[in-house]
Design a protein around this motif. Sequence first.
Motif, PDB file in Angstrom:
ATOM      1  N   THR A 186       0.822  -1.307  -0.126  1.00 35.86           N
ATOM      2  CA  THR A 186       0.028  -0.014   0.006  1.00 35.86           C
ATOM      3  C   THR A 186       0.731   1.275   0.092  1.00 35.86           C
ATOM      4  OG1 THR A 186      -0.290  -0.107   2.443  1.00 35.86           O
ATOM      5  CG2 THR A 186      -2.018  -1.020   1.000  1.00 35.86           C
TER       6      THR A 186
ATOM      7  N   GLN B 129       0.025   4.945  -1.901  1.00 35.42           N
ATOM      8  CA  GLN B 129      -0.565   6.124  -0.958  1.00 35.42           C
ATOM      9  C   GLN B 129      -0.252   7.557  -1.485  1.00 35.42           C
ATOM     10  OE1 GLN B 129       1.275   5.494   2.836  1.00 35.42           O
ATOM     11  NE2 GLN B 129       3.268   6.025   2.154  1.00 35.42           N
TER      12      GLN B 129
ATOM     13  N   TYR C 277      -5.812   3.657  -3.078  1.00 34.88           N
ATOM     14  CA  TYR C 277      -5.642   3.379  -1.610  1.00 34.88           C
ATOM     15  C   TYR C 277      -5.810   4.460  -0.651  1.00 34.88           C
ATOM     16  CZ  TYR C 277      -3.116   2.446   2.703  1.00 34.88           C
ATOM     17  OH  TYR C 277      -2.816   2.393   4.038  1.00 34.88           O
TER      18      TYR C 277
ATOM     19  N   ILE D  38      -7.843  -0.992  -0.041  1.00 36.24           N
ATOM     20  CA  ILE D  38      -7.526  -0.616  -1.371  1.00 36.24           C
ATOM     21  C   ILE D  38      -9.018  -0.858  -2.219  1.00 36.24           C
ATOM     22  CG2 ILE D  38      -6.346  -1.703  -3.392  1.00 36.24           C
ATOM     23  CD1 ILE D  38      -4.151  -2.470  -1.859  1.00 36.24           C
TER      24      ILE D  38
END
Length: 224
Positions: free
Chosen positions: A132, A136, A157, A173
């Motif tokens: 992730t 981000q 995300y 997500i």
Amino acid sequence: MKSRLSINLSFLLITIMAVSLFSCKKNDSAYYNYENTLKEFNGNAFEYLQSQPGVYDSLLVALNRLPALKDSLQNEKVTLFAVTNKSFQISVESLNTIRKRTNKTPLYLKTVSVEELDTMVSRYIVRGTYTTADFQNFADGLLIKSINHNYNMHVLYKKADAAGFTGGGPGIITFSDPKNSIFVRYWQSTPTNAVNIKTNNAIINVVAPGHDFGFGDFVTRTNN
């Protein structure tokens, strides 16, 4: 008497504020640590799926018909959006409900077109390992390519809100099939239930069980 009542009320107010502040700090810390601790599995991505009986049986059936994709999950660096049994059940039941109306023989994962199955399963696998943290900084999400067929998928995300904090909850997500359209209203999307599961060769994100495997294409692609 009035002075004593005032003191008691002040003490009560201070106590409530202290408890509230402690609770917020505790929750915030818990959610912060969510992203800092990756679940790890000592094995490859395919072995991880095998280690979860009753969860990924249908995906394993599909992969055993698709040796190239199976090999990728065993030996290549990939990111997998893992689809659970429930998602396959939704799609297969929808297909056979329609086939029953037209007196067609039922079809299952072992008997549907292997070419169409490859097209759909490929959309859940991406070359390279992405956590992730790699997504981000993209506020509008990021287009990624499926492992086969070079098909565009989309990843967005964000952290959920929790305990009164915007973005203070666990990371989620949203995984989408844009259907080759720039208009989001035509996209088919699904959230994840878990992210950042680390294996020896892959990062695995678990797709929510309410997802319709194939992003709405399973019936049209297999009902022949």
